[in-house]
Scaffold this active site. Structure first.
Site, PDB file in Angstrom:
ATOM      1  N   ASN A  60      45.315 105.046   3.482  1.00  0.00           N
ATOM      2  CA  ASN A  60      45.529 104.207   4.921  1.00  0.00           C
ATOM      3  C   ASN A  60      46.965 103.725   4.955  1.00  0.00           C
ATOM      4  OD1 ASN A  60      45.838 101.760   6.030  1.00  0.00           O
ATOM      5  ND2 ASN A  60      44.818 100.579   4.915  1.00  0.00           N
ATOM      6  N   TRP A  61      47.996 103.817   5.909  1.00  0.00           N
ATOM      7  CA  TRP A  61      49.265 103.812   5.536  1.00  0.00           C
ATOM      8  C   TRP A  61      49.434 102.341   6.189  1.00  0.00           C
ATOM      9  CZ3 TRP A  61      51.151 109.604   7.624  1.00  0.00           C
ATOM     10  CH2 TRP A  61      51.214 110.088   6.517  1.00  0.00           C
TER      11      TRP A  61
ATOM     12  N   GLU B 291      42.421  92.659   5.873  1.00  0.00           N
ATOM     13  CA  GLU B 291      43.745  91.904   5.928  1.00  0.00           C
ATOM     14  C   GLU B 291      43.612  92.010   7.877  1.00  0.00           C
ATOM     15  OE1 GLU B 291      46.265  95.516   5.168  1.00  0.00           O
ATOM     16  OE2 GLU B 291      46.474  94.818   2.938  1.00  0.00           O
TER      17      GLU B 291
ATOM     18  N   GLY C 124      46.475  95.795  -2.766  1.00  0.00           N
ATOM     19  CA  GLY C 124      47.804  95.567  -3.079  1.00  0.00           C
ATOM     20  C   GLY C 124      48.736  94.668  -4.504  1.00  0.00           C
TER      21      GLY C 124
ATOM     22  N   SER D 123      44.030  99.056  -5.468  1.00  0.00           N
ATOM     23  CA  SER D 123      45.169  99.928  -6.309  1.00  0.00           C
ATOM     24  C   SER D 123      44.925 101.010  -6.369  1.00  0.00           C
ATOM     25  CB  SER D 123      45.610  98.233  -7.390  1.00  0.00           C
ATOM     26  OG  SER D 123      46.117  97.031  -6.648  1.00  0.00           O
TER      27      SER D 123
ATOM     28  N   GLY E 235      45.829 102.699  -0.371  1.00  0.00           N
ATOM     29  CA  GLY E 235      46.997 102.242   0.135  1.00  0.00           C
ATOM     30  C   GLY E 235      48.100 103.014   0.064  1.00  0.00           C
ATOM     31  N   GLY E 236      49.224 101.651  -0.716  1.00  0.00           N
ATOM     32  CA  GLY E 236      50.466 102.006  -1.177  1.00  0.00           C
ATOM     33  C   GLY E 236      50.613 103.549  -1.569  1.00  0.00           C
TER      34      GLY E 236
HETATM   35  P1  13P Z   1      46.804  99.024  -1.803  1.00  0.00           P
HETATM   36  O1  13P Z   1      46.076 101.065  -2.378  1.00  0.00           O
HETATM   37  O2  13P Z   1      47.742  99.354  -1.750  1.00  0.00           O
HETATM   38  O3  13P Z   1      46.219  98.645  -2.791  1.00  0.00           O
HETATM   39  O4  13P Z   1      45.353  98.804  -0.627  1.00  0.00           O
HETATM   40  C1  13P Z   1      44.150  99.438  -0.454  1.00  0.00           C
HETATM   41  C2  13P Z   1      43.868  99.122   0.875  1.00  0.00           C
HETATM   42  O5  13P Z   1      43.959  98.205   1.788  1.00  0.00           O
HETATM   43  C3  13P Z   1      43.028 100.556   1.856  1.00  0.00           C
HETATM   44  O6  13P Z   1      42.696 100.324   2.594  1.00  0.00           O
END
Ligand code: 13P
Length: 251
Positions: free
Chosen positions: A9-10, A97, A173, A212, A233-234
């Site tokens: 997920n960018w 989010e 995150g 994470s 995510g990240g």
């Molecule tokens: P992170 O991997 O940055 O914690 O984000 C997870 C996320 O929300 C993927 O949709």
């Protein structure tokens, strides 16, 4: 027997130039044959990314769709049928989010889930508890409610063509990851809730963990019996790191 899926997920990251670079890096990754891979760029970059990955194994999805499946007068929204027409295969629904910052209710999430499926997209239903809810011992109740809203409105069979992503809000995150045991407990509860309605749906549905995930913790998480991959995510913004996570899913 469930094929692992690793999804990146960018979020709201990237420029056309950085996304082109990331997409190029992605193509160079060796992905095990038994693993599905998808990325979810900003809508504006979807066409570029589709071009960039064409001929490869990486699928492209969108991060959101409108509640109405068909095109029409709904300024600023994109219909699931338009995403499908553009070449998307999946769409995220109910990311935390959007639930928390954009006040998306369970009812809206259910409508988006239905819109996605009616257009032939695979919805990735995101569920998860906040830190306060976890500390209050409400994790399974919160996740159970989010899942129940879809089962009650649309029936359990919709999960034959859907993916569930458990993403504890406190792990997104933050660098805090649910331990493999903490994640497994929730994943098992999600599968049990589906199994109460249909054992074979529960058996077939992929449940991803998100929060994470990185190359260093992926193998341990993916080694749990009810964790069928990750929603990253990240770490998905780095092609080599994401590639390593995809390879961890193949082991
Ligand atoms: P992170 O991997 O940055 O914690 O984000 C997870 C996320 O929300 C993927 O949709």
């Amino acid at each position: 027997m469930r094929r692992p899926l690793v999804a990146g997920n960018w979020k709201m990251h990237g420029t056309r130039a950085s996304v082109a670079e990331l997409t190029k890096g992605l193509r160079q990754q060796a992905v095990p044959a038994g693993v599905d891979v998808a990325v979810f760029p900003v809508l504006l970059h979807v066409a570029d990314v589709l071009d960039g990955v064409s001929g490869g194994v990486v699928m492209v999805g969108a991060q959101n769709c409108a509640v109405e499946p068909e095109q029409g007068a709904l300024t600023g929204e994109v219909a699931a049928t338009q995403l499908r027409d553009a070449g998307c295969k999946l769409v995220l629904v109910g990311h935390s989010e959007r639930r928390s910052l954009l006040q998306e209710s369970d009812e809206v999430v259910v409508r988006k889930f239905a819109a996605a499926q009616s257009a032939g997209l695979i919805p990735v239903l995101c569920v998860g508890e906040t830190l306060a809810q976890r500390e209050a011992g409400e994790t399974l109740a919160v996740v159970g409610r989010q899942l129940a809203s879809v089962i009650e409105s649309l029936g359990v069979d919709v999960f034959r063509q859907a993916v569930v992503a458990y993403e504890p809000v406190w792990a997104i995150g933050t660098g805090l990851t649910a331990s493999p045991e903490q994640a497994q407990q929730v994943h098992a509860a999600i599968r049990a809730q589906l199994a109460a309605a249909s054992a074979d749906v529960a058996d077939g549905v992929r449940i991803l963990y998100g929060g994470s995930v990185k190359a260093a913790n992926a193998a341990e998480l993916f080694g749990m019996p009810d964790i069928d991959g990750g929603l990253v995510g990240g770490a998905s913004l780095n092609a080599d790191e994401f590639g390593a996570i995809c390879r961890a899913a193949g082991n």
